[in-house]
Write an enzyme that holds these catalytic residues in place. Sequence first.
Site, PDB file in Angstrom:
ATOM      1  N   GLU A 170       0.828  -1.207   0.000  1.00 47.53           N
ATOM      2  CA  GLU A 170       0.000   0.000   0.000  1.00 47.53           C
ATOM      3  C   GLU A 170       0.867   1.264   0.000  1.00 47.53           C
ATOM      4  O   GLU A 170       1.111   1.872   1.056  1.00 47.53           O
ATOM      5  CB  GLU A 170      -0.939   0.015   1.221  1.00 47.53           C
ATOM      6  CG  GLU A 170      -2.057  -1.003   1.142  1.00 47.53           C
ATOM      7  CD  GLU A 170      -3.021  -0.907   2.325  1.00 47.53           C
ATOM      8  OE1 GLU A 170      -2.765  -0.107   3.257  1.00 47.53           O
ATOM      9  OE2 GLU A 170      -4.030  -1.634   2.313  1.00 47.53           O
ATOM     10  N   GLU A 257      -6.313  -7.127  -0.931  1.00 44.07           N
ATOM     11  CA  GLU A 257      -6.651  -6.971   0.487  1.00 44.07           C
ATOM     12  C   GLU A 257      -7.949  -6.194   0.618  1.00 44.07           C
ATOM     13  O   GLU A 257      -8.146  -5.167  -0.025  1.00 44.07           O
ATOM     14  CB  GLU A 257      -5.536  -6.231   1.230  1.00 44.07           C
ATOM     15  CG  GLU A 257      -5.817  -6.049   2.727  1.00 44.07           C
ATOM     16  CD  GLU A 257      -4.702  -5.281   3.431  1.00 44.07           C
ATOM     17  OE1 GLU A 257      -3.517  -5.564   3.158  1.00 44.07           O
ATOM     18  OE2 GLU A 257      -5.015  -4.389   4.234  1.00 44.07           O
TER      19      GLU A 257
END
Length: 331
Positions: A170, A257
């Site tokens: 991320e 995710e």
Amino acid sequence: MKKKSTVIMIMTALLVICMFLSTKECKAMSQTPFSEHGKLSVQGTQLVDKNGQAFQLKGVSTHGIAWFPDYVNKDAFQTIRDWGGNLIRLSLYTEEYNGYLTGGNQGELKSLIDKGVKAATDLGMYVVIDWHILNDGNPNTHKEEAKKFFAEMAEKYASYDNVIYEICNEPNGGTSWSDIKTYAQDVIPVIRNFNKNAVIIVGTPTWSQDVDVASKDPLSGNNLMYACHFYAATHKQEIRDKVQTALNNGLPIFVSEFSICDSSGGGQINTEEAENWMNFLNQNQISYTKWNLSNKSESSALIKNSNTSISGWTDNELTDAGKWIKQQLGN
């Protein structure tokens, strides 16, 4: 005599039918996701199997393996497969406490990766090796370490056609797509030196949400996918719109995710938005992994904090999120 012959013929026919059914049943029992679908590749916006048919990976992600190592085991993965899952994501944090680059025992962490890859492989499941940047923000912060890590992983698992590489979890903190693209252009060739066709997932800006931005200037190369992450109580239609824009622009998306709570990983669950997301993912056959396989005291964890079992969980041992994903995987 005639009656006896007829009886023998009937019994023989029944035996043949039983043998056929038995063989068919055995074949069904021995079939695994990988034996059925084999090596995956990317065609257009779609992940496809060995037969060129659209294929949706669906499963769960571990939490940081440094903190919850016990859940990296074959019996746990078998439980996920029994629910209907075909994918495990192994999350290796880079900078957080006892992360791979901040005091964690690198040898032990790589052994856990190996244990997880081999357990998934034995079960005929697919597995993502996730370089889980978070606090580091910009993947270029540890680019050289990432290149070394992925060179080692790609060489070790070059013959494992079920292994997928996620090169930056991320990106955040104002990291631009240009920054990420530069990183990816340096890391991807390291993997390609050992595996020219492995599927590789690339993170996108703003905690892997700005897939629309990446779609305007995609990377060159084959079998590349782009991560979108969401937490259903926080990220709603506006993020689905970004994904739709990216798909319209020809970008293949992988939800590596997500959870059904808010973006903290805790907080209230929003099943209505979670259902909206699942309908969207399933309609577009977008692959996904649910965060997270642990008993951490937070609403995104699959296992109740009070439970210490590391496999074979009953519904009473699962959190609401755990029961929800079990149902989704079984659909």
